[in-house]
Design a protein around this motif. Structure first.
Motif, mmCIF file in Angstrom:
data_model
loop_
_atom_site.group_PDB
_atom_site.id
_atom_site.type_symbol
_atom_site.label_atom_id
_atom_site.label_comp_id
_atom_site.label_asym_id
_atom_site.label_seq_id
_atom_site.Cartn_x
_atom_site.Cartn_y
_atom_site.Cartn_z
ATOM 1 N N THR A 299 0.819 -1.211 0.000
ATOM 2 C CA THR A 299 0.000 0.000 0.000
ATOM 3 C C THR A 299 0.854 1.264 0.000
ATOM 4 N N ALA A 300 2.159 1.140 0.277
ATOM 5 C CA ALA A 300 3.037 2.313 0.274
ATOM 6 C C ALA A 300 3.378 2.769 -1.143
ATOM 7 N N TYR A 301 3.040 1.964 -2.142
ATOM 8 C CA TYR A 301 3.366 2.301 -3.525
ATOM 9 C C TYR A 301 2.199 3.048 -4.154
ATOM 10 N N PRO A 302 2.472 4.138 -4.862
ATOM 11 C CA PRO A 302 1.370 4.929 -5.446
ATOM 12 C C PRO A 302 0.737 4.226 -6.637
ATOM 13 N N TYR A 303 -0.507 4.585 -6.918
ATOM 14 C CA TYR A 303 -1.195 4.081 -8.103
ATOM 15 C C TYR A 303 -0.573 4.685 -9.364
ATOM 16 N N MET A 304 -0.604 3.919 -10.434
ATOM 17 C CA MET A 304 -0.144 4.396 -11.739
ATOM 18 C C MET A 304 -1.363 4.650 -12.615
ATOM 19 N N HIS A 305 -1.461 5.852 -13.153
ATOM 20 C CA HIS A 305 -2.574 6.235 -14.021
ATOM 21 C C HIS A 305 -2.044 6.461 -15.436
ATOM 22 N N ASN A 306 -2.820 6.032 -16.409
ATOM 23 C CA ASN A 306 -2.420 6.152 -17.804
ATOM 24 C C ASN A 306 -3.600 6.637 -18.632
ATOM 25 N N VAL A 307 -3.383 7.683 -19.430
ATOM 26 C CA VAL A 307 -4.400 8.215 -20.344
ATOM 27 C C VAL A 307 -3.873 8.066 -21.763
ATOM 28 N N SER A 308 -4.705 7.557 -22.665
ATOM 29 C CA SER A 308 -4.271 7.292 -24.042
ATOM 30 C C SER A 308 -5.282 7.854 -25.032
ATOM 31 N N LEU A 309 -4.758 8.326 -26.160
ATOM 32 C CA LEU A 309 -5.557 8.720 -27.315
ATOM 33 C C LEU A 309 -5.038 7.959 -28.523
ATOM 34 N N TYR A 310 -5.930 7.548 -29.405
ATOM 35 C CA TYR A 310 -5.485 6.834 -30.594
ATOM 36 C C TYR A 310 -6.412 7.127 -31.763
ATOM 37 N N ALA A 311 -5.882 6.969 -32.980
ATOM 38 C CA ALA A 311 -6.660 7.096 -34.208
ATOM 39 C C ALA A 311 -6.052 6.152 -35.235
ATOM 40 N N GLU A 312 -6.922 5.551 -36.053
ATOM 41 C CA GLU A 312 -6.428 4.562 -37.016
ATOM 42 C C GLU A 312 -7.363 4.482 -38.208
ATOM 43 N N GLU A 313 -6.766 4.385 -39.378
ATOM 44 C CA GLU A 313 -7.526 4.239 -40.624
ATOM 45 C C GLU A 313 -7.192 2.898 -41.261
ATOM 46 N N ASN A 314 -8.233 2.151 -41.660
ATOM 47 C CA ASN A 314 -8.071 0.871 -42.346
ATOM 48 C C ASN A 314 -8.749 0.970 -43.713
ATOM 49 N N LEU A 315 -8.001 0.629 -44.775
ATOM 50 C CA LEU A 315 -8.523 0.681 -46.136
ATOM 51 C C LEU A 315 -8.451 -0.705 -46.758
ATOM 52 N N THR A 316 -9.509 -1.073 -47.494
ATOM 53 C CA THR A 316 -9.540 -2.311 -48.267
ATOM 54 C C THR A 316 -9.725 -1.932 -49.728
ATOM 55 N N VAL A 317 -8.677 -2.215 -50.546
ATOM 56 C CA VAL A 317 -8.650 -1.771 -51.942
ATOM 57 C C VAL A 317 -8.603 -2.992 -52.853
ATOM 58 N N PRO A 318 -9.596 -3.197 -53.723
ATOM 59 C CA PRO A 318 -9.537 -4.316 -54.681
ATOM 60 C C PRO A 318 -8.588 -3.979 -55.828
ATOM 61 N N LEU A 319 -7.687 -4.904 -56.172
ATOM 62 C CA LEU A 319 -6.753 -4.735 -57.278
ATOM 63 C C LEU A 319 -6.926 -5.928 -58.216
ATOM 64 N N GLY A 320 -7.843 -5.796 -59.159
ATOM 65 C CA GLY A 320 -8.144 -6.904 -60.056
ATOM 66 C C GLY A 320 -8.749 -8.050 -59.266
ATOM 67 N N SER A 321 -8.113 -9.208 -59.360
ATOM 68 C CA SER A 321 -8.592 -10.386 -58.627
ATOM 69 C C SER A 321 -7.966 -10.485 -57.240
ATOM 70 N N THR A 322 -7.122 -9.509 -56.878
ATOM 71 C CA THR A 322 -6.467 -9.504 -55.569
ATOM 72 C C THR A 322 -7.023 -8.374 -54.709
ATOM 73 N N THR A 323 -6.646 -8.395 -53.404
ATOM 74 C CA THR A 323 -7.124 -7.387 -52.457
ATOM 75 C C THR A 323 -5.948 -6.867 -51.648
ATOM 76 N N LEU A 324 -5.878 -5.546 -51.506
ATOM 77 C CA LEU A 324 -4.835 -4.903 -50.711
ATOM 78 C C LEU A 324 -5.478 -4.251 -49.490
ATOM 79 N N ARG A 325 -4.965 -4.592 -48.299
ATOM 80 C CA ARG A 325 -5.461 -4.007 -47.054
ATOM 81 C C ARG A 325 -4.358 -3.180 -46.413
#
Length: 450
Positions: A299-325
């Protein structure tokens, strides 16, 4: 140890804690997870999504059973394990939701030829889920375990040594998803969770010495005469760890389509607090503790607090008979530990992934990313210096008296997967516990239909 310590494990979105367990860096103990209620296991390797932090060696996501299910009863006996379990998904009808329940009792023996070390798990889970007005999806659940390890001597042995470990775990989670399906937002999800691990060990250990042994247990600075330990005795060491973590997150998701290109944008904010409320490490009889040992209250050890922000973009692109992600994301984290050097620490973690699906069986993928593990709670130590030793003879029986000077000081450390430094801010970024991934692989899957 480092790879295991950095592998994150979640049960229904509740991260199994390890930063405040004060244990060895040998990874997370999964024995408290009931296997009878597992519906699926998702393993994330390579460069993970920017949504996930505090990891460097991938992630394992365990999902318990949801929805209406029949009764499932399991009886299993093998030479080392006995198991009884049940599970059921109950539909309450009339759009009142679904309740899932499960229970499990398992006893595993470590050695067949000496079955005196065993672990007992009494796992349980209960959950409720429902969708209100077709736009609000609500989930709440509780999983846990009441059990532990019991180790005792073979009856043929004479020492009387034993170890008992209480391993009680409780994980509670709730989530509310707002299914908007608008032109600017698809859904908004709020999550909250609590993780509590009551882990208490009791080691009854024999000691024997051929000569007198001094024992100094002073906890204040100054000069002290040492006590003497018996020539032969049992000592009872207690390690009482109660890790208590809280977490909450808000996630935004937007699915779009530009002609043939599908886009999935996610962004969010996360908060996590981790600490330990256990009594710590001590001996039932302090005078029988080994020389130099001091109690350490967690109990003598302090709490650790963590705040996070994130952003992410996912693209699915058809290339002929194949797919690029393609995936590109960024994660920012800020750590607060009151009274330490880590009260104003900021980190950025960019991540990129690409996967080219050539056909059903062959794909090529690559990625690059950075991850940063949160430090475990800073360590504090008490150091003793032996300065004077006197030897006195009384009635032809030599008796040693040891005088010690005790000086206490605080070591400021940051433990992050094997990296321990005097001051986080004083070291270069290349020496901090940052983990870079470079993943290039070709995946060939051979499917055999029978």
């Amino acid at each position: 140890g480092n790879a295991a310590f950095g592998t994150a494990i979640e049960v229904d979105g509740v991260r199994i804690g390890n930063n405040s367990s004060f244990g060895n860096m040998t990874g997370i103990d999964t024995r408290s997870i009931s296997v009878a209620d597992i519906e699926s296991v998702e393993v994330i390797t390579g460069v993970p999504s920017a949504e996930y932090g505090d990891l460097n060696s991938g992630m394992v996501k365990i999902h318990t059973k949801k929805g209406k299910t029949p009764w499932n009863v399991l009886l299993s006996i093998n030479p080392r394990t006995e198991q009884v379990s049940f599970s059921k998904g109950l539909d309450l009808g009339n759009d009142k939701g679904i309740v899932n329940i499960s229970g499990e009792w398992t006893k595993a023996t470590q050695k067949l030829n000496s079955p005196y070390t065993s672990y007992t798990r009494r796992g349980f889970s209960a959950g409720y889920s429902n969708t209100f007005r077709k736009v609000l999806r609500f989930d709440i659940g509780l999983t846990g375990n009441i059990g532990g390890m019991n180790t005792k001597d073979d009856p043929d042995a004479y020492t009387g040594e034993y170890t008992k470990v209480r391993d009680n775990v409780f994980r509670a989670n709730t989530s509310l998803a707002w299914l908007l399906n608008k032109s600017w937002i698809t859904n908004l999800k709020l999550d909250a969770s609590v993780y509590y691990n009551d882990n208490k060990s009791h080691a009854h250990t024999p000691y024997s010495y051929a000569s007198e042994q001094p024992a100094v247990h002073a906890e204040q600075e100054g000069y002290f005469l040492a006590d003497k330990l018996p020539y032969s005795y049992f000592a009872d060491q207690i390690i009482d760890s109660k890790e208590l973590d809280y977490a909450a997150s808000l996630k935004y998701e937007w699915n779009r389509r530009f002609k043939k290109v599908n886009s999935n944008l996610i962004a969010g904010i996360q908060w996590k607090s981790t600490g330990n409320i256990g009594e710590g490490e001590y001996y039932q009889n302090p005078s029988l503790a080994p020389n130099g040992y001091r109690p350490r209250p967690y109990t003598a050890y302090p709490y650790m607090h963590n705040v996070s922000l994130y952003a992410e973009e996912n693209l699915t692109v058809p290339l002929g008979s194949t797919t690029l992600r393609l995936m590109a994301g960024i994660r920012w984290e800020k750590i607060f530990i009151s009274g330490t050097e880590y009260k104003n620490l900021n980190t950025f973690s960019p991540r990129f992934n690409a996967k080219w699906q050539l056909n059903r069986n062959i794909s090529i993928r690559g990625g690059w990313g950075v991850a940063e593990n949160l430090p475990s709670i800073p360590d504090r130590s008490i150091v003793t210096y032996k300065l004077l030793v006197f030897l006195i003879t009384i009635t032809n029986h030599p008796t040693s008296i040891t005088a010690n000077h005790t000086c206490s000081y605080i070591i400021k450390t940051c433990v992050g997967n094997g990296i321990k430094t005097q001051n986080w801010e004083s070291i270069s970024k290349s020496q901090r516990p940052r983990y870079h991934w470079l993943v290039i692989s070709t995946v060939l899957k051979i499917l055999i239909n029978t």
